[in-house]
Write a protein that holds these residues in place. Structure first.
Motif, PDB file in Angstrom:
ATOM      1  N   PHE A  11       0.975  -1.297   0.010  1.00  0.00           N
ATOM      2  CA  PHE A  11       0.030  -0.012   0.023  1.00  0.00           C
ATOM      3  C   PHE A  11       0.887   1.350   0.031  1.00  0.00           C
ATOM      4  O   PHE A  11       0.469   2.334  -0.649  1.00  0.00           O
ATOM      5  CB  PHE A  11      -1.129  -0.148   1.171  1.00  0.00           C
ATOM      6  CG  PHE A  11      -2.527  -0.728   0.965  1.00  0.00           C
ATOM      7  CD1 PHE A  11      -2.395  -1.648  -0.131  1.00  0.00           C
ATOM      8  CD2 PHE A  11      -3.433  -0.523   1.876  1.00  0.00           C
ATOM      9  CE1 PHE A  11      -3.709  -2.051  -0.185  1.00  0.00           C
ATOM     10  CE2 PHE A  11      -4.551  -0.963   1.551  1.00  0.00           C
ATOM     11  CZ  PHE A  11      -4.776  -1.922   0.658  1.00  0.00           C
ATOM     12  N   LEU A  14       1.857   1.694  -3.559  1.00  0.00           N
ATOM     13  CA  LEU A  14       0.782   2.395  -4.185  1.00  0.00           C
ATOM     14  C   LEU A  14       0.761   3.595  -4.040  1.00  0.00           C
ATOM     15  O   LEU A  14       0.408   4.587  -4.932  1.00  0.00           O
ATOM     16  CB  LEU A  14      -0.455   1.390  -3.989  1.00  0.00           C
ATOM     17  CG  LEU A  14      -1.660   1.699  -4.845  1.00  0.00           C
ATOM     18  CD1 LEU A  14      -1.633   1.618  -6.355  1.00  0.00           C
ATOM     19  CD2 LEU A  14      -3.098   0.689  -4.304  1.00  0.00           C
ATOM     20  N   VAL A  42      -7.472   1.168  -8.535  1.00  0.00           N
ATOM     21  CA  VAL A  42      -7.294   1.579  -7.174  1.00  0.00           C
ATOM     22  C   VAL A  42      -8.562   1.514  -6.336  1.00  0.00           C
ATOM     23  O   VAL A  42      -8.579   0.893  -5.456  1.00  0.00           O
ATOM     24  CB  VAL A  42      -6.571   3.071  -7.129  1.00  0.00           C
ATOM     25  CG1 VAL A  42      -6.688   3.549  -5.659  1.00  0.00           C
ATOM     26  CG2 VAL A  42      -5.134   2.897  -7.616  1.00  0.00           C
ATOM     27  N   ILE A  45      -9.225  -2.313  -5.656  1.00  0.00           N
ATOM     28  CA  ILE A  45      -8.161  -2.678  -4.753  1.00  0.00           C
ATOM     29  C   ILE A  45      -8.889  -2.163  -3.349  1.00  0.00           C
ATOM     30  O   ILE A  45      -9.024  -3.048  -2.380  1.00  0.00           O
ATOM     31  CB  ILE A  45      -6.790  -2.117  -4.949  1.00  0.00           C
ATOM     32  CG1 ILE A  45      -5.891  -2.553  -6.146  1.00  0.00           C
ATOM     33  CG2 ILE A  45      -5.818  -2.257  -3.613  1.00  0.00           C
ATOM     34  CD1 ILE A  45      -4.702  -1.978  -6.583  1.00  0.00           C
ATOM     35  N   LEU A  83      -6.681   4.181   1.694  1.00  0.00           N
ATOM     36  CA  LEU A  83      -5.301   3.144   1.921  1.00  0.00           C
ATOM     37  C   LEU A  83      -4.859   3.223   3.296  1.00  0.00           C
ATOM     38  O   LEU A  83      -4.647   2.299   3.812  1.00  0.00           O
ATOM     39  CB  LEU A  83      -4.447   3.501   1.093  1.00  0.00           C
ATOM     40  CG  LEU A  83      -4.599   3.077  -0.710  1.00  0.00           C
ATOM     41  CD1 LEU A  83      -3.469   3.518  -1.724  1.00  0.00           C
ATOM     42  CD2 LEU A  83      -4.916   1.560  -0.742  1.00  0.00           C
ATOM     43  N   ASN A 124      -6.292 -10.912  -1.178  1.00  0.00           N
ATOM     44  CA  ASN A 124      -6.425  -9.486  -1.310  1.00  0.00           C
ATOM     45  C   ASN A 124      -5.066  -8.778  -1.603  1.00  0.00           C
ATOM     46  O   ASN A 124      -4.983  -7.999  -2.425  1.00  0.00           O
ATOM     47  CB  ASN A 124      -7.304  -8.737  -0.329  1.00  0.00           C
ATOM     48  CG  ASN A 124      -8.863  -8.608  -0.365  1.00  0.00           C
ATOM     49  OD1 ASN A 124      -9.293  -8.195  -1.576  1.00  0.00           O
ATOM     50  ND2 ASN A 124      -9.506  -9.050   0.528  1.00  0.00           N
ATOM     51  N   HIS A 127      -4.291 -10.087  -5.011  1.00  0.00           N
ATOM     52  CA  HIS A 127      -5.179  -9.404  -5.913  1.00  0.00           C
ATOM     53  C   HIS A 127      -4.657  -7.941  -6.025  1.00  0.00           C
ATOM     54  O   HIS A 127      -4.612  -7.475  -7.278  1.00  0.00           O
ATOM     55  CB  HIS A 127      -6.446  -9.288  -5.441  1.00  0.00           C
ATOM     56  CG  HIS A 127      -7.539  -8.778  -6.167  1.00  0.00           C
ATOM     57  ND1 HIS A 127      -8.069  -7.225  -5.950  1.00  0.00           N
ATOM     58  CD2 HIS A 127      -8.051  -8.928  -7.314  1.00  0.00           C
ATOM     59  CE1 HIS A 127      -8.868  -7.018  -6.692  1.00  0.00           C
ATOM     60  NE2 HIS A 127      -9.005  -7.922  -7.740  1.00  0.00           N
ATOM     61  N   THR A 128      -4.191  -7.437  -4.868  1.00  0.00           N
ATOM     62  CA  THR A 128      -3.705  -6.053  -5.120  1.00  0.00           C
ATOM     63  C   THR A 128      -2.276  -5.886  -6.034  1.00  0.00           C
ATOM     64  O   THR A 128      -2.258  -5.135  -6.968  1.00  0.00           O
ATOM     65  CB  THR A 128      -3.362  -5.494  -3.722  1.00  0.00           C
ATOM     66  OG1 THR A 128      -4.433  -5.332  -2.960  1.00  0.00           O
ATOM     67  CG2 THR A 128      -2.554  -4.069  -3.827  1.00  0.00           C
ATOM     68  N   HIS A 131      -3.259  -6.111  -9.659  1.00  0.00           N
ATOM     69  CA  HIS A 131      -3.721  -4.990 -10.073  1.00  0.00           C
ATOM     70  C   HIS A 131      -2.548  -3.830 -10.249  1.00  0.00           C
ATOM     71  O   HIS A 131      -2.653  -3.112 -11.097  1.00  0.00           O
ATOM     72  CB  HIS A 131      -4.791  -4.301  -9.313  1.00  0.00           C
ATOM     73  CG  HIS A 131      -6.246  -4.857  -9.860  1.00  0.00           C
ATOM     74  ND1 HIS A 131      -6.968  -4.376 -10.839  1.00  0.00           N
ATOM     75  CD2 HIS A 131      -6.769  -6.088  -9.442  1.00  0.00           C
ATOM     76  CE1 HIS A 131      -7.891  -5.226 -11.159  1.00  0.00           C
ATOM     77  NE2 HIS A 131      -7.961  -6.282 -10.175  1.00  0.00           N
TER      78      HIS A 131
END
Length: 166
Positions: A11, A14, A42, A45, A83, A124, A127-128, A131
């Protein structure tokens, strides 16, 4: 726990990339992302993690019933705030929860699959990262915005690359 630390690290990566974008870049329809924006990735996510956090209390997680809040996908500052909130929230104890799925074509009632909070954090997280790999492609289209070499790369791939370099 290392899992929550990994989410925090991803995070932060990101968030750092979002800081480099202006509003137009965050909302730019990228050809290399089939016309999607970085903001849409985003939002996706964030909403997956929000579903998990909301489901923690009820004991049921339903990823299909995400809000799809367009403010998240159009306002990078709002997304960055969320986030940070999620990073604070994921320190909960592990517990059993149910994942609601809708793969049964015979009815409208969801099937409940037994899972747990930490397993869903892991899902997750992966998955993040997936992405973020797509976001990285979008960043390149916007002018090759610099990101860390590990941005959008699975931890197993990073470890493999390190072994090959030795």
């Amino acid at each position: 726990m290392d899992l929550q630390k990994a989410v925090r690290q991803v995070f932060l990566q990101l968030s750092d990339s979002l800081e480099q974008l202006d509003r137009d870049q965050y909302n730019y329809s990228c050809k290399s992302l089939s016309g999607n924006t970085i903001g849409q990735h985003v939002r996706h996510i964030i909403e997956m993690f929000l579903c998990l956090e909301n489901g923690y209390q009820s004991g049921e997680v339903d990823y299909e019933k995400r809000e799809r809040d367009t403010l998240i996908e159009t306002d990078k500052n709002f997304a960055a705030t969320l986030l940070k909130e999620i990073i604070k929230q994921i320190s909960k104890e592990n517990k059993s929860i149910y994942l609601l799925t809708y793969y049964n074509s015979q009815g409208n009632e969801p099937e409940k699959i037994n899972t747990n909070y930490f397993r869903e954090i892991l899902y997750n997280l992966e998955h993040t990262i997936h992405h973020m790999a797509m976001i990285r492609i979008g960043l390149r289209e916007l002018g090759d915005i610099p990101v860390d070499d590990s941005y959008g790369v699975a931890s197993s791939t990073i470890k493999y690359r390190q072994q090959c370099a030795q």
